[in-house]
Design a protein around this motif. Structure first.
Motif, PDB file in Angstrom:
ATOM      1  N   ILE A  37      15.450  43.318  -5.918  1.00 37.42           N
ATOM      2  CA  ILE A  37      14.717  43.425  -4.661  1.00 37.42           C
ATOM      3  C   ILE A  37      13.859  42.188  -4.433  1.00 37.42           C
ATOM      4  CG2 ILE A  37      12.869  44.696  -3.490  1.00 37.42           C
ATOM      5  CD1 ILE A  37      14.092  47.260  -4.761  1.00 37.42           C
ATOM      6  N   VAL A  38      13.176  41.717  -5.464  1.00 35.94           N
ATOM      7  CA  VAL A  38      12.340  40.516  -5.344  1.00 35.94           C
ATOM      8  C   VAL A  38      13.204  39.302  -5.039  1.00 35.94           C
ATOM      9  CG1 VAL A  38      10.852  38.938  -6.644  1.00 35.94           C
ATOM     10  CG2 VAL A  38      10.456  41.396  -6.752  1.00 35.94           C
ATOM     11  N   ASP A  39      14.326  39.163  -5.703  1.00 38.12           N
ATOM     12  CA  ASP A  39      15.207  38.014  -5.507  1.00 38.12           C
ATOM     13  C   ASP A  39      15.788  37.983  -4.094  1.00 38.12           C
ATOM     14  OD1 ASP A  39      15.700  35.800  -7.040  1.00 38.12           O
ATOM     15  OD2 ASP A  39      17.616  36.521  -7.800  1.00 38.12           O
ATOM     16  N   VAL A  40      16.248  39.125  -3.604  1.00 45.97           N
ATOM     17  CA  VAL A  40      16.800  39.188  -2.252  1.00 45.97           C
ATOM     18  C   VAL A  40      15.706  38.915  -1.221  1.00 45.97           C
ATOM     19  CG1 VAL A  40      17.835  40.744  -0.545  1.00 45.97           C
ATOM     20  CG2 VAL A  40      18.745  40.650  -2.853  1.00 45.97           C
ATOM     21  N   SER A  41      14.497  39.399  -1.469  1.00 46.84           N
ATOM     22  CA  SER A  41      13.378  39.127  -0.561  1.00 46.84           C
ATOM     23  C   SER A  41      13.071  37.637  -0.508  1.00 46.84           C
ATOM     24  CB  SER A  41      12.134  39.896  -0.999  1.00 46.84           C
ATOM     25  OG  SER A  41      12.361  41.271  -0.968  1.00 46.84           O
ATOM     26  N   LEU A  42      13.061  36.968  -1.655  1.00 47.39           N
ATOM     27  CA  LEU A  42      12.827  35.526  -1.678  1.00 47.39           C
ATOM     28  C   LEU A  42      13.935  34.766  -0.956  1.00 47.39           C
ATOM     29  CD1 LEU A  42      11.566  35.052  -5.345  1.00 47.39           C
ATOM     30  CD2 LEU A  42      10.234  34.803  -3.251  1.00 47.39           C
ATOM     31  N   ALA A 108      15.534  28.720  -4.008  1.00 49.69           N
ATOM     32  CA  ALA A 108      15.479  29.825  -3.060  1.00 49.69           C
ATOM     33  C   ALA A 108      15.331  31.180  -3.739  1.00 49.69           C
ATOM     34  CB  ALA A 108      16.729  29.828  -2.184  1.00 49.69           C
ATOM     35  N   MET A 109      15.743  31.293  -5.004  1.00 47.27           N
ATOM     36  CA  MET A 109      15.740  32.585  -5.691  1.00 47.27           C
ATOM     37  C   MET A 109      15.236  32.416  -7.115  1.00 47.27           C
ATOM     38  SD  MET A 109      19.596  33.677  -4.548  1.00 47.27           S
ATOM     39  CE  MET A 109      19.595  35.248  -5.350  1.00 47.27           C
ATOM     40  N   LEU A 110      14.767  33.505  -7.705  1.00 48.37           N
ATOM     41  CA  LEU A 110      14.327  33.457  -9.096  1.00 48.37           C
ATOM     42  C   LEU A 110      15.496  33.212 -10.041  1.00 48.37           C
ATOM     43  CD1 LEU A 110      11.789  36.409  -9.275  1.00 48.37           C
ATOM     44  CD2 LEU A 110      11.290  33.971  -9.242  1.00 48.37           C
ATOM     45  N   PHE A 111      16.601  33.901  -9.791  1.00 49.92           N
ATOM     46  CA  PHE A 111      17.772  33.800 -10.660  1.00 49.92           C
ATOM     47  C   PHE A 111      18.890  33.019  -9.983  1.00 49.92           C
ATOM     48  CE2 PHE A 111      15.633  37.863 -11.550  1.00 49.92           C
ATOM     49  CZ  PHE A 111      15.203  37.582 -12.829  1.00 49.92           C
ATOM     50  N   GLY A 112      18.558  32.205  -8.964  1.00 43.86           N
ATOM     51  CA  GLY A 112      19.565  31.494  -8.183  1.00 43.86           C
ATOM     52  C   GLY A 112      20.389  30.526  -8.995  1.00 43.86           C
TER      53      GLY A 112
END
Length: 152
Positions: A37-42, A108-112
Motif C-alpha cells: 500500500i505504501v509503495d503504490v501510494s508513493l 519513485a518507489m521504496l522497492f522500485g
C-alpha cells in the motif's frame, strides 16, 4: 502411564498461546500488504508530480514564456530535492510541443529498484509524455518562435 495421558489431555485442552501462533502466521501477510500500500501510494504520488511537471513544461514552452532550457528547469524545480535523477526533455515541431519527464523506479518507489531488476516493469524508468498544440509559428531551422501566429 495414566499420569502421562492426563497431562497430554490437559495440554491439548489448554488454549493459552493459540493467539500468539495465529499472530505469528498472519503478521508477515499484513506487513507485506502495508508495504504494498505504501509503495503504490508513493508511485501514484510520483506519477501525479510527473504529470504536473510535464504539463507545466509543455505549457511553458508552448506559450513561449521562455526557451526550452527554462521550460526543462521549470519542470525539474517542481520535484523535491531528493529526486535528483529527473530527466525532462522538450521538443517542438510545426504545431505541437512535447514534454517528457522520466524518473527511475528506484526514486519513485521504496522497492522500485528491486522490482525493476526482477523484470516487473518494461523499463527501468517511469515516464510521462505530454503533447500540446502551439499557436505560434516556429522557425524550422532553430525551433524558436518567429512571433507570428499560425493561420487556422
Amino acid at each position: 502411564m495414566t499420569r502421562l495421558f492426563s497431562r497430554t489431555r490437559a495440554a491439548a485442552r489448554d488454549r493459552r498461546g493459540a493467539a500468539t501462533v495465529e499472530f505469528v502466521f498472519w503478521i508477515p501477510f499484513f506487513l507485506g500488504l502495508l508495504a504494498l500500500i505504501v509503495d503504490v501510494s508513493l508511485l501514484l504520488n510520483m506519477r501525479a508530480q510527473m504529470l504536473d511537471a510535464a504539463t507545466s513544461a509543455a505549457r511553458y514552452y508552448a506559450l513561449r514564456i521562455g526557451p526550452a532550457d527554462e521550460a526543462r528547469d521549470f519542470a525539474k524545480d517542481m520535484f523535491p530535492t531528493g529526486v535528483a535523477d529527473v530527466t525532462v526533455t522538450t521538443d517542438i515541431d510545426d504545431k505541437f510541443v512535447t514534454a517528457e519527464v522520466r524518473v527511475p523506479y528506484s526514486k519513485a518507489m521504496l522497492f522500485g529498484r528491486d522490482l525493476a531488476q526482477r523484470g516487473f516493469f518494461n523499463s527501468d524508468e517511469l515516464y510521462i509524455r505530454m503533447t500540446m498544440p502551439v499557436n505560434l509559428a516556429v522557425d524550422p531551422g532553430t525551433g524558436e518562435p518567429t512571433g507570428a501566429y499560425l493561420a487556422d
